[in-house]
Design a protein around this motif. Structure first.
Motif, PDB file in Angstrom:
ATOM      1  N   UNK A   1       0.829  -1.206   0.000  1.00  0.00           N
ATOM      2  CA  UNK A   1       0.000   0.000   0.000  1.00  0.00           C
ATOM      3  C   UNK A   1       0.868   1.262   0.000  1.00  0.00           C
ATOM      4  N   UNK A   2       1.890   1.285   0.851  1.00  0.00           N
ATOM      5  CA  UNK A   2       2.764   2.460   0.913  1.00  0.00           C
ATOM      6  C   UNK A   2       3.601   2.591  -0.359  1.00  0.00           C
ATOM      7  N   UNK A   3       4.024   1.464  -0.925  1.00  0.00           N
ATOM      8  CA  UNK A   3       4.754   1.505  -2.194  1.00  0.00           C
ATOM      9  C   UNK A   3       3.870   2.058  -3.305  1.00  0.00           C
ATOM     10  N   UNK A   4       2.593   1.709  -3.270  1.00  0.00           N
ATOM     11  CA  UNK A   4       1.645   2.233  -4.255  1.00  0.00           C
ATOM     12  C   UNK A   4       1.562   3.759  -4.169  1.00  0.00           C
ATOM     13  N   UNK A   5       1.400   4.295  -2.964  1.00  0.00           N
ATOM     14  CA  UNK A   5       1.282   5.751  -2.814  1.00  0.00           C
ATOM     15  C   UNK A   5       2.595   6.454  -3.144  1.00  0.00           C
ATOM     16  N   UNK A   6       3.716   5.841  -2.775  1.00  0.00           N
ATOM     17  CA  UNK A   6       5.018   6.427  -3.119  1.00  0.00           C
ATOM     18  C   UNK A   6       5.219   6.431  -4.629  1.00  0.00           C
ATOM     19  N   UNK A   7       4.832   5.331  -5.295  1.00  0.00           N
ATOM     20  CA  UNK A   7       4.928   5.270  -6.750  1.00  0.00           C
ATOM     21  C   UNK A   7       4.007   6.263  -7.421  1.00  0.00           C
ATOM     22  N   UNK A   8       2.819   6.455  -6.869  1.00  0.00           N
ATOM     23  CA  UNK A   8       1.875   7.431  -7.425  1.00  0.00           C
ATOM     24  C   UNK A   8       2.479   8.832  -7.407  1.00  0.00           C
TER      25      UNK A   8
END
Length: 531
Positions: free
Chosen positions: A369-376
């Motif tokens: 989840x945090x990787x998703x937001x960081x990638x976004x």
């Protein structure tokens, strides 16, 4: 009289109704007509854009396919790889050749047929990927990964310049968002396709044989469907290319270009490290956290790469268009909004990425989840940076500008980050083994204990924290860039306007501070008359 009065009354009511419709339309949202949109659509330009997006997609698929199979490559008996830094070297040699040949293709792209440059370059990297998949020694495999970088350099320098010659202003921004939308999507698909195909055939080499087929299709599409517009067509420019020395000097004097290149280098450092080591990092964390519990054998690199690919794809699906949309909306109120959007999104991603790295051995879903937001947040920068580069540089320098930015940002960014992270991880491991009492030495990855996976995880975690520092530094340079971007943009627009009606056979002229040809005499009289 009565009939005439009625007719006049009806006319008045009709006029009032029309005025009400007009006033209402100012405040109401009207759904666009698909028929009207289709009629107004430039079909040839749309087809060219779709071809470019498709090729960008398979470019990044090819890059991440290898990253999603690192564990299988490490286990290959023919290669006999014992250190992580050698795995990072696969990406480093690719990027070094990619950036070394980028200026050459940038020079050619400003002067010769871009259609043929693309076709030859894509055919070359597709063939290199295919041949490389049959290599039985690691040095030979390294050579062909380097040759893939040569072919891909032809595409990345030329494609944005073609888009800039097809579209202008907000239309260009929207199309660039679509173009760079393919980067995270292609990266995610590369993880998925590579892991699934290698798992289906039981051999990681088959994972590399998908993109060459797609590359052959791309060459066919470029030759028969894509157009190469005149340089400067969308801006109404007839400027001619100057010497490479003049081009480089002009770019060096362009403060916004220099600052955006430094900032983008920080972005590529982080993106390269995450793309290359992300699946392995998450895999080591999951194995370490699971320990000796029942069902831990079900955790495989293939499943982790598949999920990581989905996360990266979704972050790109949202991040690229959100960043582009935000900059297009804000720039009408704040003209220097583009670098500010890049700076704030990059700065916001620092704590998200930090806690994402920290949580990997506690909860894999939280890490995803945090990787998703960081990638976004990270993906929000891609199309904006390219858009800024194109509008602060005159048309005949756009390919060389893209090439120079690629050279610098990749040389100090993702050319070194995979190798550097791997080397730092190797350096941390002896200290971590001593602290945990884990036996030292190389262990076959098939038979690693949870403690050994813990050492692998911590070593990569400490090394990947360097990405957080790079993101904060990049945000700083984007903020500073906001002080200069309007001056550099206006200078480029003045230069385009002052030369747009110059006959092609006219000679002479001087160079202004921006580095482009400014003609004196009769043209100045024309401009004075127009003003």
């Amino acid at each position: 009289m009565t009939e005439r009065w009625r007719e006049e009354r009806e006319d008045e009511q009709t006029l009032v109704g029309r005025e009400e419709d007009k006033s209402t339309s100012r405040y109401s949202f009207e759904f666009p007509s698909i028929t009207e949109w289709w009629q107004n659509l430039n079909k040839q330009s749309a087809i060219s854009v779709l071809v470019l997006v498709y090729v960008n997609l398979i470019n990044y698929m090819d890059r991440s396919t290898v990253a999603g199979m690192l564990e299988e490559i490490k286990r290959d008996k023919d290669f006999d790889i014992k250190k992580d830094k050698y795995l990072g070297l696969l990406q480093t040699v690719f990027v070094f050749c990619y950036l070394l040949f980028a200026p050459i293709f940038g020079y050619l792209g400003d002067r010769y047929s871009r259609k043929w440059i693309l076709g030859i370059g894509i055919g070359f990297w597709s063939l290199s990927t295919l041949i490389g998949s049959f290599m039985k020694s690691f040095p030979a495999f390294l050579v062909f990964r380097a040759l893939v970088g040569v072919g891909e350099a032809s595409y990345s320098t030329v494609a944005p310049a073609i888009i800039s010659d097809l579209f202008a202003k907000d239309d260009r921004s929207s199309v660039l968002a679509l173009f760079y939308f393919a980067i995270p999507v292609g990266t995610g698909l590369g993880y998925i396709v590579g892991s699934e195909v290698s798992g289906a055939f039981g051999d990681w080499r088959w994972g590399l044989r998908v993109t060459p087929i797609m590359g052959a299709i791309a060459v066919f599409m470029i030759i028969f469907f894509m157009t190469d517009p005149p340089r400067g067509k969308a801006d109404g420019s007839h400027l001619k290319p100057t010497s490479p020395v003049s081009d480089v000097r002009a770019l060096g004097r362009n403060k916004s270009f220099v600052l955006s290149t430094i900032a983008f280098t920080c972005v590529t450092y982080c993106a390269g490290a995450m793309m290359w080591w992300g699946p392995n990092f998450a895999y080591a964390g999951a194995k370490s956290a699971c320990g000796n519990k029942a069902g831990c054998s079900a955790i495989t690199l293939e499943s982790i790469s598949y999920k990581f690919g989905i996360v990266m794809t979704l972050s790109g699906l949202l991040g690229v268009p959100v960043g582009s949309y935000a900059s297009q909306m804000l720039r009408h109120q704040f003209p220097n909004a583009d670098p500010l959007v890049c700076g704030f999104t990059l700065l916001s991603s620092v704590p998200v990425l930090f806690f994402g790295f920290f949580s990997a051995d506690y909860s894999l879903p939280v890490c995803y989840a945090l990787t998703f937001f960081a990638g976004l947040l990270l993906n929000a920068n891609w199309s904006i940076v390219s858009d800024m580069t194109l509008y602060i540089v005159i048309p005949p320098r756009r390919s060389i500008a893209s090439a120079t930015q690629i050279l610098v940002s990749h040389l100090f960014g993702d050319a070194i980050s995979p190798y550097l992270v791997g080397a730092m991880a190797d350096a941390f491991k002896p200290y971590l083994r001593n602290a945990s009492g884990t036996p030292s030495g190389f262990t076959d990855s098939y038979s690693m204990t949870p403690e050994e996976y813990g050492v692998e995880f911590k070593a990569l975690q400490y090394s990947l924290f360097s990405c957080c520092f790079a993101q904060a530094l990049g945000a700083l340079f984007f903020m500073i860039m906001s002080w200069y971007i309007l001056d550099d943009k206006n200078a480029a627009e003045r230069q385009i306007h002052s030369n747009q009606t110059i006959p092609e056979d006219e000679e002479g002229g001087e160079e202004e501070e921006g580095g482009g040809p400014i003609f004196r005499g009769a043209r100045e009289d024309v401009l004075a008359t127009e003003e």
